[in-house]
Design a protein around this motif. Structure first.
Motif, short mmCIF file in Angstrom:
data_model
loop_
_atom_site.label_atom_id
_atom_site.label_comp_id
_atom_site.label_asym_id
_atom_site.label_seq_id
_atom_site.Cartn_x
_atom_site.Cartn_y
_atom_site.Cartn_z
N ARG A 66 17.41 4.23 -6.64
CA ARG A 66 16.33 4.45 -6.34
C ARG A 66 16.39 5.24 -7.93
O ARG A 66 15.06 6.16 -7.48
N LYS A 67 17.42 5.91 -8.45
CA LYS A 67 17.23 7.22 -9.02
C LYS A 67 16.59 5.78 -11.18
O LYS A 67 15.18 6.54 -11.80
N GLU A 68 17.72 5.38 -11.20
CA GLU A 68 17.51 4.51 -12.17
C GLU A 68 16.22 3.01 -12.52
O GLU A 68 15.79 2.78 -13.15
N ALA A 69 16.05 2.56 -11.33
CA ALA A 69 15.29 1.31 -11.29
C ALA A 69 13.90 1.85 -9.70
O ALA A 69 14.00 1.51 -9.19
N PRO A 70 13.45 2.79 -10.12
CA PRO A 70 12.83 3.28 -9.38
C PRO A 70 11.43 2.40 -8.21
O PRO A 70 10.62 1.79 -9.28
N TYR A 71 11.48 2.53 -7.19
CA TYR A 71 10.75 1.15 -6.39
C TYR A 71 10.01 1.71 -5.31
O TYR A 71 10.33 3.01 -4.64
N SER A 72 9.18 1.84 -4.61
CA SER A 72 8.35 2.43 -3.15
C SER A 72 8.25 3.68 -3.36
O SER A 72 7.82 4.10 -2.42
N GLY A 73 8.55 4.50 -4.54
CA GLY A 73 7.14 5.57 -4.76
C GLY A 73 8.66 6.60 -4.45
O GLY A 73 8.42 7.41 -4.31
N TYR A 74 10.10 5.76 -4.79
CA TYR A 74 11.61 6.50 -5.01
C TYR A 74 11.18 7.25 -5.93
O TYR A 74 11.80 8.93 -5.29
N ASP A 75 10.38 7.77 -7.18
CA ASP A 75 10.08 8.88 -7.74
C ASP A 75 9.82 10.04 -7.15
O ASP A 75 9.80 11.15 -7.75
N GLN A 76 8.70 10.14 -6.24
CA GLN A 76 8.43 11.43 -6.08
C GLN A 76 9.98 11.86 -4.98
O GLN A 76 8.79 13.05 -4.58
N TYR A 77 10.43 11.64 -5.01
CA TYR A 77 11.34 12.21 -4.07
C TYR A 77 12.62 13.09 -4.46
O TYR A 77 12.60 12.53 -5.70
N THR A 124 0.74 -1.57 -0.14
CA THR A 124 -0.31 0.23 -0.36
C THR A 124 1.09 1.39 -0.01
O THR A 124 2.14 1.26 0.32
N PRO A 125 0.49 2.65 -0.20
CA PRO A 125 1.50 3.37 -0.61
C PRO A 125 1.26 3.73 0.63
O PRO A 125 2.58 4.32 0.79
N ARG A 126 0.73 3.27 1.69
CA ARG A 126 1.76 3.97 3.19
C ARG A 126 2.82 3.49 3.86
O ARG A 126 3.68 3.56 4.23
N ALA A 127 2.19 1.80 3.36
CA ALA A 127 3.66 0.46 3.70
C ALA A 127 4.85 1.01 2.76
O ALA A 127 6.04 1.60 3.17
N GLN A 128 4.85 1.52 1.27
CA GLN A 128 5.45 2.48 1.03
C GLN A 128 6.60 3.24 1.55
O GLN A 128 7.44 2.35 1.65
N ALA A 129 5.99 4.33 1.99
CA ALA A 129 6.50 5.24 2.36
C ALA A 129 7.23 4.85 3.84
O ALA A 129 8.16 5.46 3.98
#
Ligand code: SF4
Lengths: 168, 573
Positions: B413-424, B274-279
């Motif tokens: 974290r940049k090249e293959a973003p997971y867990s929403g790293y692309d939002q940061y 879930t989004p919360r778990a990812q964050a």
């Protein structure tokens, strides 16, 4: 130890054994046999917040010849076992051993082809500390228990204390 | 991109590609054993696959070609990856990839050690994780997990012959014009054993060095001192039970392992946290990265004699530990993520507390920087010491801060973003020379970036549940277990039979504190992993250690080791 009140000036009478043990007890020099995760908690135990020097045991020595308290912090594998045995043999008498954490005590949750099921298969252990890893408080408690033991001991070398357990 | 790569391979090699598969976004081709070097060379030279990430062995007893060996390749420049598989019957050899990738050396040794698959043309095919007196191959399905074998003495890494050879080589150097040196006799060379019981070797690494005076002219390394059979244990447990074992891989940053493992299994299950778990995963992962870097830097500085920094940095770590303990009951071995979510939500007041601690961290870093940044001794000990070029680092399989220190901004974290790293928003700090100094400084800078990420994640923490709503993976709430027969059954099945991961395979990976941490999972549809291979970031890095220290002095070897941050738990697994 006793202070003689009858006599006017400043001297203390005691038994030699007690005086020596009192000195030993507050100046244990630990040798961290740190091999795995538990070693990180050993680092916490010596650093400022938990401060092992409150118990006189802050002089961490990595030379077995200079230390008298071995703290086995981590998993002992079959590959590591002969080395543990050698390092223990290199420590001078009297010496004590703490098995920190379940791995060193019994293999912990690694019951497999590579892990020795407790350091006491190769060297005698005086104190077992539960936990995976034990908290620094737990380790300090074990240290104070070792101190109690040191206080009560004679000059008998530790190998003679557990003749049956050496190299079992 | 990868899809096209497989097509191009088919065009190039035609019928020599025996099969291809695409599962969970991982592309793979099967080739004959003899074609393997050809295909790997093509991938390296024409498809930009600079890196051999891992080599995985799989045992299929009962199959005629009993073993399968999978080469995991990655192109950083073209951002694709591919797996090349070969099948091999018992006792037959696979041609070695050592001539193509330096990292192949240890990866293939591992497959040889644990499965008994020989590699033809391998320069040094010895056991690597199990001890030298071990008989049999531990990861074969017919090797019983509890069958220990005693080891009576440590292995000698240099024979008399090796020493004589090293002396001859040293004399060849002095025979060059313009170099005048005394002749070296084998008896002039001193063998010094660094480790395994040595403070800088973390109790579990060993490097035997041949010294001519103070210079290391040749070194050999040995690992496996805390091989704890993670992979065999995984096969022996359910998917969920593997989680606590992941804590003890890189025990300096357990949360990162937890999160990446959970992600890898979720990939096979086809669920997304879930989004919360990812964050939350992002927050705890970055906290872990910080404490991992803190320990690495403070231990590195202690090893080169700068003790004060240890207290400055370790206090910060201790303080973060206390929050982690509050969060999940344990300081080090956190076991916090779950497949499909987290074990529980954050506690009230978490964000305020963490913000304050991040402040402390910045203070600690700035205190240390004041002590070291322009410190002559520090600079002399680290600048130019153990330098490695980007190309070499790639061939050795470097990832993470050690690779970034060479100047390549590669971060998963940049090249293959997971867990929403692309939002940061965050930067990828890099070094220039790939030396000890840059490795330390990259880690310093990364902690500041991690702080940035955590603050953003805390600010935008999504509300909602932490667990996915999926009875196949998440235990039912207690009220349901006690109040309904379905609840009881659900709980019972998940506990006794485990999460039923559909048959298939997938490689889940993320940016660990030391680099690419990957879990190659194979499921056969029962509740247990059929095969679980960890790609520990420091395994390939440590394989280059002997070469990095040759030619330097013993104190340099210590400084270099600290900066590589080799964590024995994940190295030996
Ligand atoms: S007892 Fe636990 S924490 Fe300690 S070494 Fe063993 S697994 Fe690691």
């Amino acid at each position: 130890m006793a202070v003689d009140l009858e006599r006017p000036s400043n001297f203390i009478t005691t038994r030699l054994r007690q005086a020596v043990n009192w000195g030993r007890k507050y100046s244990l020099w630990p040798l961290p046999f740190g091999v795995a995760c538990c070693a990180i908690e050993f680092m916490s135990t010596v650093s400022s917040y938990n401060d092992i020097s409150r118990f006189g045991a802050e002089l961490v020595r990595f030379s077995p010849r200079q230390s008298d308290l071995m703290i086995i912090a981590g998993t002992i594998s079959y590959k590591q076992a002969p080395i543990l045995k050698t390092i223990y043999a290199q420590m001078a008498e009297p010496k004590w051993v703490i098995a920190m954490g379940v791995c060193a005590s019994s293999g912990g949750f690694y019951n497999n082809y590579s892990t020795l099921q407790g350091a006491d298969h190769v060297i005698p252990v005086d104190m077992y500390v539960a936990g995976c890893p034990p908290t620094p408080e737990n380790l300090l408690y074990a240290l104070t228990r070792i101190q109690e033991r040191v206080e009560k001991e004679g000059f008998v070398p530790s190998a003679a204390r557990h003749p049956d357990r050496v190299g079992a | 991109m990868s899809q096209k790569l497989v097509e191009r391979l088919r065009q190039e090699f035609g019928a020599r590609i025996l099969g291809e598969a695409s599962e969970h976004g991982d592309e793979s081709v099967t080739v004959a054993r003899d074609d393997l070097p050809l295909v790997l060379a093509h991938l390296r030279d024409h498809e930009g696959c600079e890196q051999l990430s891992d080599v995985v062995g799989i045992d299929h007893p009962g199959r005629q070609e009993r073993f399968e060996v999978v080469y995991l390749l990655r192109s950083l420049s073209r951002r694709h990856r591919i797996q090349v598989r070969v099948d091999v019957p018992e006792d037959e050899a696979v041609p070695s990839a050592c001539g193509l990738y330096r990292s192949a050396n240890w990866h293939e040794r591992e497959v040889y050690d644990l499965f008994g698959v020989p590699f033809a043309g391998h320069p040094d095919l010895r056991r690597i994780l199990c001890h030298h007196e071990f008989e049999g191959h531990a990861l074969r399905k017919d090797y019983p997990i509890e069958q220990g074998q005693e080891c009576t003495r440590p292995e000698k890494l240099f024979s008399d012959e090796d020493i004589a050879h090293a002396a001859r080589r040293a004399n060849e150097v002095s025979a060059q014009p313009g170099v005048v040196l005394d002749e070296v006799h084998p008896s002039d060379l001193l063998t010094v054993n660094l480790g395994p019981s040595h403070p800088a070797m973390h109790g579990a690494l060993r490097a035997e060095c041949l010294l001519d005076g103070e210079t290391i002219i040749e070194a050999r390394t040995e690992i496996g001192y805390i091989h704890r059979c993670f992979e065999k244990e995984a096969e022996d447990h359910t998917w969920a039970q593997v989680m606590p074992y992941t804590d003890r891989l890189n025990y300096c940053s357990a949360m990162l392992n937890n999160s990446i493992y959970a992600m890898a299994v979720e990939k096979l299950l086809g669920v997304e946290a879930t989004p919360r778990a990812q964050a939350i995963r992002v927050i705890v992962s970055e906290l872990s990265r910080i404490i991992d870097h803190l320990v690495c830097i403070c231990a590195n500085l202690v090893d080169i004699g700068a003790l004060t920094n240890y207290w400055y940095l370790y206090n910060v770590r201790e303080s973060i530990y206390q929050s982690l303990e509050k969060l999940c009951g344990s300081r080090l071995t956190t076991n916090y993520a779950r497949i499909g979510g987290m074990s529980h939500d954050l506690y009230p007041g978490f964000d305020e507390e963490i913000k304050a601690k991040l402040q402390e961290m910045e203070q600690g870093i700035s205190d240390v920087m004041k002590l070291v940044a322009r410190n002559r001794i520090f600079l002399d000990r680290t600048v130019g010491v153990g330098a490695i070029s980007t190309a070499d680092a790639l061939s050795w399989g470097y990832t993470g801060p050690c690779l970034r220190a060479t100047g390549l901004a590669w971060d998963l974290r940049k090249e293959a973003p997971y867990s929403g790293y692309d939002q940061y928003e965050f930067d990828v700090p890099t070094g220039e020379n790939g030396d000890t100094h840059d490795r330390i400084m990259v880690r310093m800078a990364e902690m500041i970036q991690s702080r940035r990420i955590i603050l953003q994640a805390l600010e935008n923490l999504p509300s909602g549940p932490v667990d996915v709503d999926d009875a196949r993976v998440i235990l039912p709430p207690k009220a349901k277990v006690y109040g309904s027969i379905e609840g009881v059954m659900n709980q019972f099945k998940l506990i006794y039979e485990g999460i039923q991961v559909p048959a298939g395979r997938g490689y889940g990976f993320g940016e660990g504190a030391n680099g690419e941490l990957g879990f190659f999972c194979v499921s056969d549809g029962t509740g247990h992993p059929y095969r679980m291979k960890v790609r520990p970031p420091c395994f390939p890095i440590f394989s280059s250690y002997a070469e990095l220290i040759e030619g330097g002095m013993v104190p340099d070897a210590i400084a270099i080791l600290g900066s590589l941050n080799i964590i024995a738990g994940e190295l030996d697994r």
